[in-house]
Design a protein around this motif. Sequence first.
Motif, PDB file in Angstrom:
ATOM      1  N   LEU A 122       6.692   8.253  11.243  1.00  0.00           N
ATOM      2  CA  LEU A 122       5.615   9.220  10.180  1.00  0.00           C
ATOM      3  C   LEU A 122       5.969   8.811   9.077  1.00  0.00           C
ATOM      4  O   LEU A 122       4.781   8.409   7.822  1.00  0.00           O
ATOM      5  CB  LEU A 122       6.065  10.945  10.360  1.00  0.00           C
ATOM      6  N   ILE A 123       7.138   8.582   8.207  1.00  0.00           N
ATOM      7  CA  ILE A 123       7.438   8.726   7.120  1.00  0.00           C
ATOM      8  C   ILE A 123       7.022   6.875   6.964  1.00  0.00           C
ATOM      9  O   ILE A 123       6.472   6.388   5.804  1.00  0.00           O
ATOM     10  CB  ILE A 123       8.815   7.985   6.238  1.00  0.00           C
ATOM     11  N   HIS A 124       7.232   5.612   8.116  1.00  0.00           N
ATOM     12  CA  HIS A 124       6.859   4.353   7.852  1.00  0.00           C
ATOM     13  C   HIS A 124       5.854   4.390   7.807  1.00  0.00           C
ATOM     14  O   HIS A 124       4.548   3.619   6.867  1.00  0.00           O
ATOM     15  CB  HIS A 124       7.462   3.821   9.365  1.00  0.00           C
ATOM     16  N   ASP A 125       4.318   5.107   8.598  1.00  0.00           N
ATOM     17  CA  ASP A 125       3.137   5.144   8.708  1.00  0.00           C
ATOM     18  C   ASP A 125       2.481   4.964   7.556  1.00  0.00           C
ATOM     19  O   ASP A 125       0.983   5.296   6.868  1.00  0.00           O
ATOM     20  CB  ASP A 125       2.453   6.035   9.604  1.00  0.00           C
ATOM     21  N   ALA A 126       3.236   6.645   6.729  1.00  0.00           N
ATOM     22  CA  ALA A 126       2.657   6.840   5.338  1.00  0.00           C
ATOM     23  C   ALA A 126       2.904   5.873   4.487  1.00  0.00           C
ATOM     24  O   ALA A 126       1.545   5.353   4.241  1.00  0.00           O
ATOM     25  CB  ALA A 126       2.925   8.578   5.165  1.00  0.00           C
ATOM     26  N   ALA A 127       4.016   4.809   4.529  1.00  0.00           N
ATOM     27  CA  ALA A 127       4.617   4.460   3.381  1.00  0.00           C
ATOM     28  C   ALA A 127       3.338   2.698   3.723  1.00  0.00           C
ATOM     29  O   ALA A 127       3.060   2.718   2.837  1.00  0.00           O
ATOM     30  CB  ALA A 127       5.728   3.575   3.524  1.00  0.00           C
ATOM     31  N   VAL A 128       2.867   2.503   4.767  1.00  0.00           N
ATOM     32  CA  VAL A 128       2.007   1.419   4.951  1.00  0.00           C
ATOM     33  C   VAL A 128       0.354   1.983   4.512  1.00  0.00           C
ATOM     34  O   VAL A 128       0.359   0.977   4.009  1.00  0.00           O
ATOM     35  CB  VAL A 128       2.367   1.302   6.760  1.00  0.00           C
ATOM     36  N   MET A 129       0.704   3.041   4.926  1.00  0.00           N
ATOM     37  CA  MET A 129      -1.281   3.032   4.951  1.00  0.00           C
ATOM     38  C   MET A 129      -0.818   3.396   3.203  1.00  0.00           C
ATOM     39  O   MET A 129      -2.143   2.982   2.438  1.00  0.00           O
ATOM     40  CB  MET A 129      -1.044   4.841   5.259  1.00  0.00           C
ATOM     41  N   TYR A 130       0.151   4.118   2.624  1.00  0.00           N
ATOM     42  CA  TYR A 130      -0.106   4.361   1.138  1.00  0.00           C
ATOM     43  C   TYR A 130      -0.359   2.458   0.153  1.00  0.00           C
ATOM     44  O   TYR A 130      -0.787   2.054  -0.246  1.00  0.00           O
ATOM     45  CB  TYR A 130       1.013   5.328   0.395  1.00  0.00           C
ATOM     46  N   GLY A 131       1.051   1.948   0.660  1.00  0.00           N
ATOM     47  CA  GLY A 131       1.229   0.544   0.632  1.00  0.00           C
ATOM     48  C   GLY A 131       0.218  -0.202   0.178  1.00  0.00           C
ATOM     49  O   GLY A 131      -0.301  -1.264  -0.526  1.00  0.00           O
ATOM     50  N   SER A 132      -0.306   0.273   1.103  1.00  0.00           N
ATOM     51  CA  SER A 132      -1.889  -1.112   2.033  1.00  0.00           C
ATOM     52  C   SER A 132      -3.284  -1.082   1.319  1.00  0.00           C
ATOM     53  O   SER A 132      -4.673  -1.874   1.308  1.00  0.00           O
ATOM     54  CB  SER A 132      -1.621  -1.412   3.537  1.00  0.00           C
ATOM     55  N   ALA A 133      -3.273   0.396   0.707  1.00  0.00           N
ATOM     56  CA  ALA A 133      -4.359   0.838   0.917  1.00  0.00           C
ATOM     57  C   ALA A 133      -5.291  -0.419  -0.463  1.00  0.00           C
ATOM     58  O   ALA A 133      -4.222  -0.282  -2.208  1.00  0.00           O
ATOM     59  CB  ALA A 133      -4.979   2.490  -0.300  1.00  0.00           C
ATOM     60  N   GLY A 134      -6.345  -0.423  -1.020  1.00  0.00           N
ATOM     61  CA  GLY A 134      -6.703  -1.342  -2.130  1.00  0.00           C
ATOM     62  C   GLY A 134      -6.259  -0.525  -3.333  1.00  0.00           C
ATOM     63  O   GLY A 134      -5.657  -1.011  -4.217  1.00  0.00           O
ATOM     64  N   ASP A 135      -7.561   1.205  -3.062  1.00  0.00           N
ATOM     65  CA  ASP A 135      -6.745   1.621  -4.313  1.00  0.00           C
ATOM     66  C   ASP A 135      -6.889   3.239  -4.086  1.00  0.00           C
ATOM     67  O   ASP A 135      -7.569   3.445  -2.840  1.00  0.00           O
ATOM     68  CB  ASP A 135      -8.339   2.491  -5.347  1.00  0.00           C
ATOM     69  N   ALA A 136      -5.178   3.685  -4.624  1.00  0.00           N
ATOM     70  CA  ALA A 136      -4.924   5.004  -3.700  1.00  0.00           C
ATOM     71  C   ALA A 136      -4.425   5.554  -5.395  1.00  0.00           C
ATOM     72  O   ALA A 136      -3.957   5.474  -6.535  1.00  0.00           O
ATOM     73  CB  ALA A 136      -3.084   4.360  -3.473  1.00  0.00           C
ATOM     74  N   ALA A 137      -4.508   6.676  -4.453  1.00  0.00           N
ATOM     75  CA  ALA A 137      -4.633   8.167  -5.444  1.00  0.00           C
ATOM     76  C   ALA A 137      -3.101   9.277  -4.910  1.00  0.00           C
ATOM     77  O   ALA A 137      -3.336   9.450  -3.780  1.00  0.00           O
ATOM     78  CB  ALA A 137      -6.297   8.909  -5.587  1.00  0.00           C
ATOM     79  N   ILE A 138      -3.001   9.996  -5.943  1.00  0.00           N
ATOM     80  CA  ILE A 138      -2.170  10.346  -5.677  1.00  0.00           C
ATOM     81  C   ILE A 138      -2.251  12.535  -6.243  1.00  0.00           C
ATOM     82  O   ILE A 138      -2.672  12.061  -7.694  1.00  0.00           O
ATOM     83  CB  ILE A 138      -0.126  10.363  -5.722  1.00  0.00           C
ATOM     84  N   VAL A 139      -2.322  13.185  -5.578  1.00  0.00           N
ATOM     85  CA  VAL A 139      -2.718  14.673  -6.127  1.00  0.00           C
ATOM     86  C   VAL A 139      -1.632  15.408  -5.176  1.00  0.00           C
ATOM     87  O   VAL A 139      -1.066  15.660  -4.432  1.00  0.00           O
ATOM     88  CB  VAL A 139      -4.147  15.114  -5.304  1.00  0.00           C
ATOM     89  N   TYR A 140      -1.342  16.120  -6.679  1.00  0.00           N
ATOM     90  CA  TYR A 140      -0.633  17.068  -6.981  1.00  0.00           C
ATOM     91  C   TYR A 140      -1.078  18.553  -7.462  1.00  0.00           C
ATOM     92  O   TYR A 140      -1.389  18.336  -7.850  1.00  0.00           O
ATOM     93  CB  TYR A 140       0.707  16.580  -6.858  1.00  0.00           C
ATOM     94  N   ALA A 141       0.445  19.659  -6.878  1.00  0.00           N
ATOM     95  CA  ALA A 141       0.134  20.737  -7.902  1.00  0.00           C
ATOM     96  C   ALA A 141       1.157  21.043  -8.378  1.00  0.00           C
ATOM     97  O   ALA A 141       2.658  20.455  -7.946  1.00  0.00           O
ATOM     98  CB  ALA A 141      -0.668  21.513  -7.054  1.00  0.00           C
ATOM     99  N   MET A 142       1.848  22.523  -7.656  1.00  0.00           N
ATOM    100  CA  MET A 142       2.888  23.197  -7.960  1.00  0.00           C
ATOM    101  C   MET A 142       3.875  23.266  -7.191  1.00  0.00           C
ATOM    102  O   MET A 142       5.165  23.837  -7.016  1.00  0.00           O
ATOM    103  CB  MET A 142       1.699  24.499  -8.512  1.00  0.00           C
ATOM    104  N   GLY A 143       3.679  22.821  -5.934  1.00  0.00           N
ATOM    105  CA  GLY A 143       4.744  22.362  -4.910  1.00  0.00           C
ATOM    106  C   GLY A 143       5.783  21.807  -4.715  1.00  0.00           C
ATOM    107  O   GLY A 143       6.190  21.311  -4.661  1.00  0.00           O
ATOM    108  N   ILE A 144       4.706  21.082  -5.634  1.00  0.00           N
ATOM    109  CA  ILE A 144       5.788  19.546  -7.038  1.00  0.00           C
ATOM    110  C   ILE A 144       6.961  20.075  -8.344  1.00  0.00           C
ATOM    111  O   ILE A 144       7.673  19.743  -7.972  1.00  0.00           O
ATOM    112  CB  ILE A 144       5.206  18.646  -7.273  1.00  0.00           C
ATOM    113  N   THR A 145       5.381  20.869  -8.672  1.00  0.00           N
ATOM    114  CA  THR A 145       6.734  20.870  -9.960  1.00  0.00           C
ATOM    115  C   THR A 145       7.226  22.000 -10.183  1.00  0.00           C
ATOM    116  O   THR A 145       7.895  22.348 -11.109  1.00  0.00           O
ATOM    117  CB  THR A 145       5.694  21.377 -11.044  1.00  0.00           C
TER     118      THR A 145
END
Length: 670
Positions: A272-295
């Motif tokens: 699953l980690i590999h699949d997520a990486a390929v999806m993100y890395g191969s996307a033309g324009d990719a966004a990352i959204v985060y909130a307090m679960g990160i901070t």
Amino acid sequence: MVLDAIETTCVYCGCGCGLYLHVEDSKIIAVTPSMKPPARGRLCAKGWLLHGFANHPDRLREPLMRRGDRYVQTSWSEVLSFIAKSFADIKRDSGPDALAVLTSAKATNEENYLLMKLCRAALGTNNIDNVARLCHAPTLFALGSSLGSGSMTNPIESLLHSDLIMIIGSNTTEQHPVVSFYVMEARRNGAKIIVMDPRRTQIAEIADLHLQMRPGTDIALLNAILNVVIREGMIDEEFIRSRTDGFDEVHDRVAEYTPEAAERICGVPAELIHDAAVMYGSAGDAAIVYAMGITQHAHGTDNVQAIVNLALATGNLGRDGSGIYPLRGHQNVQGACDMGALPDYYTGYQKVSEFREKFEDSWNVELPASQGRTAIEIMSSAGSEIRGMYISGENPALSYPDSSRIRSALESLDLLVVADIFPTETTRMADVVLPIASFAEKYGTVTSTERKVQLIRKAIDPPGNALPEWVVAAKLLEIFGISAGYDSSAAVMREIAALTPSYGGISHERLERGGIHWPCPTQEHPGTPVLYRDGFPRGRALFRHVDQHECGDGRFTLIIGRSQYHFHTGSMTRRVCILEREVPEAFVDVNPKDAASLGIRNGTGVILESESGTIRARARLSDSVSSGTLFMPFHFRESPANMLTGWQLDPHSKIPSLKITSVSIRREGA
């Protein structure tokens, strides 16, 4: 009978939704959304019901001073003179750093600015902070040090241009519903959605991939994704070469974070980690959204840095559809930081250590040079080094970690002044309570999570003798002998613009035509919705390698957060009967397998215990949490979740670790 519709901005989360307050006979009777972005004709449940608290009979109406065990009503002139004399006495006896100010993310930019000026120019201390210390301080530090600005890189609308949206640590549909509308519209347009969260939230249900990692293992997961992106040649070599520094060290050190190694840490299958990486890395324009679960972690700054590393490696900055989207939890937490309600910055993130002379010349007063304390440091010094405190519109007795310790700290002060619109757990501990106007009863500006400065407009008069807090702060400045002849909040904004390059072209007059994204340095400048199109303010963006930290050592890990029907400590939403009806009491989500082993059924009363305290709540069996993980909202004074959380701080941003607490749980009576 005339029905007025006043255009303004919502007071809850940081989305900055425009709306209309419909007024009849000096009362708000309904709310409807603006058709302008980001609302575009839509609001969340709380937004639709804003009028429920604005008209509530519990509103504070008169200044109150404690006399023994009771409060007595007094006049503004008497109470402000008392506050000024008491603070001056403390300053004379113990020095200016015996005083502190905590400003509010629900107050306007003008109010935060004047309270900042009051703290530094009148009280003489840099002991000032705001609720960002408990939510997005790591964003300010990590994005600021790596990119040059500690803020969202793109407007919310930009998500409509994304080919892929990665959401990590954000319960988007419940906490920022308007943002989730854009995510779902992007998905209908073909964008892929990846959600990484220890809970199976609503947004996880619609995602193409949900990576349900163990709490606190974000860095291992993000590093493993970067590992795959590098190994499979999906980095943007030209972007890295021409616009960044520090990639080589990150390249070498993430090599150990293989998907298989990350699986052992995160509990997420390597494929699953590999699949997520390929999806993100191969996307033309990719966004990352985060909130307090990160901070909200003791390593929150490193969590954000891991996100920055991934975006830089793939060149996903400076274009529509790409970017990093930290979602702010309060209406004006971005603005409170922009206005210098921080111990180490003046407005526009001008460092105290570099710009003190500029502000001294403008305000015609000598300003303090010593390092100020952050919010938790202020609380830890209360009763010893800190003797007097002004708290604006916040309720730390319920919202800060280790509530018992916070209440002891507040009780030990010589003078506690609290300004708010309702009685709260914190006003009940105050020596002086100041009634202030709500968002619907004053003019001013707020700055949303997307750096968009917008007007709020007065729809009704404040109740009783309540005042806009900018008026209160201006009166206190005058008593302290600081020139403050402001005739309106627009005049305050003119002073802000004159001192703050990123707000230099912003005025109330321009905002009448619509919101403006800072930086906006001149009156002719159109504003800057997308940052970094042509470069970074710091020159070259900076990679910094971060390692996974140890996390969690108990049988159960408690995550605290919000319900979609309540906001912060519930002082507003729990006074709205429809919202209170939906979620009237605290609950704790327990995985059914764990519940079976503990003899807990749905609705059973349970006891939660940590090193900090013990509380009771009602169990809610849910497979949205994995075995060993618990979730609980923090809105409820009857079951105050922050009695359980502690004061472990992130070394960079000084944010407390609110998202991970080791606890025990047992059936009540067992």
